[in-house]
Motif scaffolding. Structure first.
Motif, mmCIF file in Angstrom:
data_model
loop_
_atom_site.group_PDB
_atom_site.id
_atom_site.type_symbol
_atom_site.label_atom_id
_atom_site.label_comp_id
_atom_site.label_asym_id
_atom_site.label_seq_id
_atom_site.Cartn_x
_atom_site.Cartn_y
_atom_site.Cartn_z
ATOM 1 N N LEU A 1 0.817 -1.214 0.000
ATOM 2 C CA LEU A 1 0.000 0.000 0.000
ATOM 3 C C LEU A 1 0.849 1.262 0.000
ATOM 4 C CD1 LEU A 1 -2.985 0.679 -0.129
ATOM 5 C CD2 LEU A 1 -2.993 0.890 2.359
ATOM 6 N N ASN A 2 2.066 1.176 0.528
ATOM 7 C CA ASN A 2 2.983 2.317 0.455
ATOM 8 C C ASN A 2 3.150 2.813 -0.974
ATOM 9 O OD1 ASN A 2 5.200 1.122 3.064
ATOM 10 N ND2 ASN A 2 3.632 2.671 3.206
ATOM 11 N N PHE A 3 3.067 1.890 -1.928
ATOM 12 C CA PHE A 3 3.321 2.257 -3.322
ATOM 13 C C PHE A 3 2.116 1.990 -4.226
ATOM 14 C CE2 PHE A 3 7.373 1.472 -1.283
ATOM 15 C CZ PHE A 3 7.970 2.700 -1.491
ATOM 16 N N GLY A 4 0.927 1.990 -3.630
ATOM 17 C CA GLY A 4 -0.298 1.930 -4.418
ATOM 18 C C GLY A 4 -0.626 0.568 -4.980
ATOM 19 N N LEU A 5 -0.012 -0.495 -4.476
ATOM 20 C CA LEU A 5 -0.325 -1.855 -4.926
ATOM 21 C C LEU A 5 -1.377 -2.431 -3.970
ATOM 22 C CD1 LEU A 5 3.303 -3.152 -5.600
ATOM 23 C CD2 LEU A 5 1.811 -1.808 -7.097
ATOM 24 N N THR A 6 -2.472 -2.926 -4.510
ATOM 25 C CA THR A 6 -3.588 -3.310 -3.643
ATOM 26 C C THR A 6 -4.077 -4.741 -3.833
ATOM 27 O OG1 THR A 6 -5.175 -2.425 -5.243
ATOM 28 C CG2 THR A 6 -4.423 -0.933 -3.488
#
Length: 242
Positions: A28-33
């Motif tokens: 989530l730090n890098f927008g991967l969900t």
């Protein structure tokens, strides 16, 4: 924030719930969900994973899908990267994280990044199902990465040219943070010069001029704030009173 067409993170036979939760945070730090789990050792859901995910990253776990095999977890994936230092006997491209994620950003279809279990990493049967191998250039005497560290590294490489840069924090500068100007530093130098002269610091007389020059040069090198200057004046006043 979710990055459009971001890679799917596939954790193969993960062993510890804490590592799954930490991986969710790193994602989530890098927008991967989108997380997919293949045969997690301790079953699913896992309360230790939820505790480690902490807050917003819990939604990554809420939508995580579990599969019995890696082959089934590759549903909808067009290109997959296996993160491993092994599998070199298999004929596949071997990329650095930067090169792999630059390539993934340019792809139209859905990509996946595959991570192996904590203790052993991916087996050759797992790697055979990937399109390419990603190997991190690390210290050869200690090449092992924690699962969450590996996810964080790949997420950073994927997101760093997509996510907006964070603006520098705006500071309300008071006296303590405002840089001292040259006059303030000059007066500070004069104050110390006067007191050190009275104390007999500049001795012998033949070296006094070079000692004064070096001291003045030292003051000008320091990145002092107005607050720093006040403190240094105050220290000297207190010492000379005694």
């Amino acid at each position: 924030m979710q990055i459009e067409r971001s890679p799917v993170i596939i954790l193969v036979r993960p062993q510890m719930g804490e590592n799954i939760g930490a991986a969710a945070r790193a994602m989530l730090n890098f927008g991967l969900t989108e997380m997919r789990l293949v045969d997690p050792r301790d079953g699913w859901p896992n309360p230790k994973a939820v505790a480690m995910a902490s807050g917003a990253a819990g939604r990554v776990l809420d939508h995580a899908r579990v599969y019995p095999t890696l082959a089934e977890a590759m549903e909808g994936i067009e290109y997959a990267y296996a993160t491993t230092a092994r599998g070199r006997e298999l004929t596949k491209p071997v990329l650095t994280p930067e090169a792999a994620m630059t390539e993934a950003r340019a792809r139209e279809g859905r990509s996946a990044i595959i991570f192996g279990p904590e203790r052993t990493g991916l087996e050759n049967d797992d790697i055979a199902r990937a399109s390419a191998i990603v190997t991190v250039p690390v210290n050869p005497d200690f090449p092992s990465l924690n699962l969450a560290q590996a996810v964080l590294l790949m997420g950073y490489e994927y997101g760093r040219d997509i996510l907006p840069p964070e603006p520098a924090p705006h500071l309300r500068r008071g006296i303590a943070e405002t840089p001292a100007d040259r006059i303030e530093i000059e007066r500070l130098g004069d104050h110390y010069d006067d007191q050190l002269t009275q104390a007999g610091f500049f001795f012998p007389e033949t070296k006094a001029a070079s000692m004064r020059l070096n001291l003045r040069n030292m003051w000008s090198r320091l990145a002092l704030t107005q607050g720093d200057v006040r403190i240094l004046h105050g220290i000297l006043r207190q010492l000379t009173r005694r």
